[in-house]
Design a protein around this motif. Structure first.
Motif, PDB file in Angstrom:
ATOM      1  N   ARG A 160       0.902  -0.824  -0.227  1.00 16.24           N
ATOM      2  CA  ARG A 160       0.427   0.533   0.131  1.00 16.24           C
ATOM      3  C   ARG A 160       0.757   1.453   0.274  1.00 16.24           C
ATOM      4  O   ARG A 160       1.552   1.320   1.118  1.00 16.24           O
ATOM      5  CB  ARG A 160      -0.874   0.070   1.057  1.00 16.24           C
ATOM      6  N   GLY A 161       1.107   1.747  -1.050  1.00 16.80           N
ATOM      7  CA  GLY A 161       2.047   2.794  -1.123  1.00 16.80           C
ATOM      8  C   GLY A 161       3.103   2.870  -0.918  1.00 16.80           C
ATOM      9  O   GLY A 161       4.340   3.730  -1.282  1.00 16.80           O
ATOM     10  N   ASP A 162       3.757   1.766  -1.332  1.00 19.05           N
ATOM     11  CA  ASP A 162       5.297   1.200  -1.153  1.00 19.05           C
ATOM     12  C   ASP A 162       6.056   1.750  -2.663  1.00 19.05           C
ATOM     13  O   ASP A 162       6.933   2.774  -2.049  1.00 19.05           O
ATOM     14  CB  ASP A 162       5.817  -0.071  -1.121  1.00 19.05           C
ATOM     15  N   ALA A 163       5.677   2.286  -3.855  1.00 17.00           N
ATOM     16  CA  ALA A 163       6.138   3.131  -4.462  1.00 17.00           C
ATOM     17  C   ALA A 163       6.538   4.015  -4.508  1.00 17.00           C
ATOM     18  O   ALA A 163       7.605   4.994  -4.240  1.00 17.00           O
ATOM     19  CB  ALA A 163       5.958   2.346  -6.072  1.00 17.00           C
ATOM     20  N   GLU A 164       5.705   4.767  -4.091  1.00 19.78           N
ATOM     21  CA  GLU A 164       5.021   6.498  -3.928  1.00 19.78           C
ATOM     22  C   GLU A 164       6.302   6.780  -3.100  1.00 19.78           C
ATOM     23  O   GLU A 164       7.042   7.288  -2.685  1.00 19.78           O
ATOM     24  CB  GLU A 164       4.142   6.827  -3.471  1.00 19.78           C
ATOM     25  N   ALA A 165       6.055   5.659  -1.535  1.00 21.40           N
ATOM     26  CA  ALA A 165       6.818   6.341  -0.702  1.00 21.40           C
ATOM     27  C   ALA A 165       8.451   6.261  -1.098  1.00 21.40           C
ATOM     28  O   ALA A 165       9.532   6.737  -0.036  1.00 21.40           O
ATOM     29  CB  ALA A 165       6.810   5.318   1.053  1.00 21.40           C
ATOM     30  N   LEU A 166       9.504   5.389  -1.752  1.00 24.41           N
ATOM     31  CA  LEU A 166       9.704   4.667  -1.747  1.00 24.41           C
ATOM     32  C   LEU A 166      10.761   5.911  -2.836  1.00 24.41           C
ATOM     33  O   LEU A 166      12.235   6.879  -3.173  1.00 24.41           O
ATOM     34  CB  LEU A 166      10.613   3.478  -2.990  1.00 24.41           C
ATOM     35  N   ARG A 167       9.407   6.494  -3.860  1.00 24.58           N
ATOM     36  CA  ARG A 167      10.325   7.800  -4.933  1.00 24.58           C
ATOM     37  C   ARG A 167      10.506   8.553  -4.210  1.00 24.58           C
ATOM     38  O   ARG A 167      11.629   9.937  -4.491  1.00 24.58           O
ATOM     39  CB  ARG A 167       8.865   7.304  -5.773  1.00 24.58           C
ATOM     40  N   THR A 168       9.910   8.977  -3.237  1.00 26.12           N
ATOM     41  CA  THR A 168       9.456  10.573  -1.910  1.00 26.12           C
ATOM     42  C   THR A 168      11.011  10.451  -1.403  1.00 26.12           C
ATOM     43  O   THR A 168      11.618  11.683  -1.526  1.00 26.12           O
ATOM     44  CB  THR A 168       8.233  10.138  -1.411  1.00 26.12           C
ATOM     45  N   ALA A 169      11.180   8.866  -1.146  1.00 22.87           N
ATOM     46  CA  ALA A 169      11.831   9.191   0.256  1.00 22.87           C
ATOM     47  C   ALA A 169      13.205   8.847  -1.136  1.00 22.87           C
ATOM     48  O   ALA A 169      14.920  10.076  -0.285  1.00 22.87           O
ATOM     49  CB  ALA A 169      12.239   7.877   0.714  1.00 22.87           C
ATOM     50  N   LEU A 170      13.859   8.960  -2.334  1.00 23.88           N
ATOM     51  CA  LEU A 170      15.095   8.455  -2.701  1.00 23.88           C
ATOM     52  C   LEU A 170      14.780  10.140  -3.587  1.00 23.88           C
ATOM     53  O   LEU A 170      16.461  10.887  -3.171  1.00 23.88           O
ATOM     54  CB  LEU A 170      15.129   7.787  -3.757  1.00 23.88           C
ATOM     55  N   ASP A 171      14.069  10.992  -3.906  1.00 24.52           N
ATOM     56  CA  ASP A 171      14.418  12.519  -4.059  1.00 24.52           C
ATOM     57  C   ASP A 171      14.645  13.158  -3.294  1.00 24.52           C
ATOM     58  O   ASP A 171      15.146  14.055  -3.366  1.00 24.52           O
ATOM     59  CB  ASP A 171      13.053  12.828  -4.372  1.00 24.52           C
ATOM     60  N   ALA A 172      14.214  12.502  -1.851  1.00 25.96           N
ATOM     61  CA  ALA A 172      14.064  13.639  -0.857  1.00 25.96           C
ATOM     62  C   ALA A 172      15.673  13.589   0.138  1.00 25.96           C
ATOM     63  O   ALA A 172      16.140  14.296   0.183  1.00 25.96           O
ATOM     64  CB  ALA A 172      13.384  13.618   1.126  1.00 25.96           C
ATOM     65  N   GLY A 173      16.968  12.855  -0.741  1.00 27.71           N
ATOM     66  CA  GLY A 173      18.128  12.672  -0.586  1.00 27.71           C
ATOM     67  C   GLY A 173      18.461  11.273   1.130  1.00 27.71           C
ATOM     68  O   GLY A 173      19.612  11.711   1.446  1.00 27.71           O
ATOM     69  N   VAL A 174      17.440  11.043   1.500  1.00 32.66           N
ATOM     70  CA  VAL A 174      17.546  10.156   2.566  1.00 32.66           C
ATOM     71  C   VAL A 174      18.289   9.459   2.359  1.00 32.66           C
ATOM     72  O   VAL A 174      18.091   8.358   1.262  1.00 32.66           O
ATOM     73  CB  VAL A 174      16.375   9.729   3.188  1.00 32.66           C
ATOM     74  N   ASP A 191      12.560  -2.536 -10.268  1.00 32.77           N
ATOM     75  CA  ASP A 191      12.755  -2.202 -11.385  1.00 32.77           C
ATOM     76  C   ASP A 191      11.567  -2.306 -12.664  1.00 32.77           C
ATOM     77  O   ASP A 191      11.546  -1.156 -12.615  1.00 32.77           O
ATOM     78  CB  ASP A 191      12.594  -4.434 -12.200  1.00 32.77           C
ATOM     79  N   GLU A 192      10.435  -1.857 -11.206  1.00 31.59           N
ATOM     80  CA  GLU A 192       9.272  -1.415 -11.948  1.00 31.59           C
ATOM     81  C   GLU A 192       9.232   0.106 -11.742  1.00 31.59           C
ATOM     82  O   GLU A 192       9.513   0.783 -12.991  1.00 31.59           O
ATOM     83  CB  GLU A 192       8.026  -1.598 -10.778  1.00 31.59           C
ATOM     84  N   LEU A 193      10.275   0.589 -10.724  1.00 32.17           N
ATOM     85  CA  LEU A 193      10.654   2.099 -10.830  1.00 32.17           C
ATOM     86  C   LEU A 193      11.856   3.079 -11.648  1.00 32.17           C
ATOM     87  O   LEU A 193      11.829   3.557 -11.311  1.00 32.17           O
ATOM     88  CB  LEU A 193      10.744   2.282  -9.097  1.00 32.17           C
TER      89      LEU A 193
END
Length: 293
Positions: A160-174, A191-193
């Motif tokens: 539930r929302g894993d892809a969005e959470a990963l993309r947001t965290a990566l973009d934020a530089g965590v 792979d999907e991302l």
């Protein structure tokens, strides 16, 4: 002072709490006097006169930058008072008019901030265990940007929302991102991302150290153990707090020989092509008088 310290802790601002524990007349400070020393050398409160304050500032910045708690003993020149105490640092301050001080310096560093995405049993267990270790946690929606100074993001939505959470965290530089998923599902999601090699390295999946965990609390424990490793053991650990400001430079007072931390208010004198900093206006004026004479 306690209210101010609480406010700074809530804002995750590193500082040093300084408290006078012993004072000998004619020192102007008294036991119980306290102050807050910020990372730029600013002091809020009272722990002694100008000369004692300079010694406190220099020692406090050292404590804040990895030195740890410290009992600072400030003595006038030529006096031997207070018995030796293990873990104490002695500073002989020639400018003190008399008296002696013992001041306890305690760095207050905000705990690592970890964002948890998801309301699954693993997410709930992780938050509970992190609280036991004194780590700060926040809960957020998958597409909400992490709070400032977030050191790790745990994605535990289990689909539930894993892809969005990963993309947001990566973009934020965590620095540390953990995905709760099986090895197969985790790899498929990355792979999907369409992540770059550098981005894939930043995502730990399956999340946690391999300790044979089976239950939700055990999995949460393995994830928390991996976070602890990231904080304490790796060559480039994740950020634990708001960064401490760059430590101000130090100079030696040419009159009394004290080590002086240079801030905006430090007495200063330019003589020809050289610049000098002093522990107080008395030393500065004495030095200026010598130049004139």
């Amino acid at each position: 002072m306690s209210a101010r310290a609480l406010e700074l802790a809530q804002r995750r601002v590193p500082f040093v709490h300084a408290r006078v524990v012993r004072a000998q007349a004619p020192a102007s400070a008294r036991p119980g006097d306290e102050a807050i020393v910020y990372g730029d050398g600013t002091i809020d409160g009272f722990v002694g006169g100008l000369c004692a304050e300079g010694s406190v500032r220099t020692a406090a910045l050292g404590a804040l930058n990895g030195g740890g708690p410290l009992l600072l003993r400030v003595l006038p020149a030529g006096e031997a008072v207070f018995p030796d105490t293990p873990g104490a640092r002695v500073v002989v301050n020639p400018c003190l008019s008399g008296g002696a001080l013992e001041i306890f310096l305690e760095p207050v560093l905000p705990p690592p901030l970890i964002e948890v995405v998801g309301t699954t049993p693993i997410a709930e267990a992780f938050v509970a265990l992190a609280d036991v270790l004194g780590y700060a946690t926040t809960r957020s929606l998958p597409d909400a940007p992490p709070a400032e100074h977030t050191g790790a993001v745990i994605v535990a939505g289990q689909g539930r929302g894993d892809a969005e959470a990963l993309r947001t965290a990566l973009d934020a530089g965590v620095g540390h991102i953990a995905l709760v998923a099986s090895r197969r599902r985790g790899a498929a999601l990355l792979d999907e991302l369409g992540l770059t090699d550098e981005e894939r390295i930043r995502v730990h999946t399956p999340a946690g150290l391999d300790i044979g965990a089976r239950t939700a609390p055990e999995v949460a424990l393995s994830i928390l153990a991996e976070v602890v490793e990231a904080v304490r053991a790796r060559p480039a650990p994740m950020p634990e707090r708001a960064p401490v400001p760059e430590r101000p430079p130090e100079r030696v007072d040419p009159v009394c020989g004290m080590t002086v931390t240079v801030t905006a208010g430090t007495p200063h004198l330019a003589a020809g092509d050289e610049e000098f900093w002093f522990c107080g206006t008395g030393c500065r004026d004495r030095y200026a008088a010598g130049l004139v004479g």
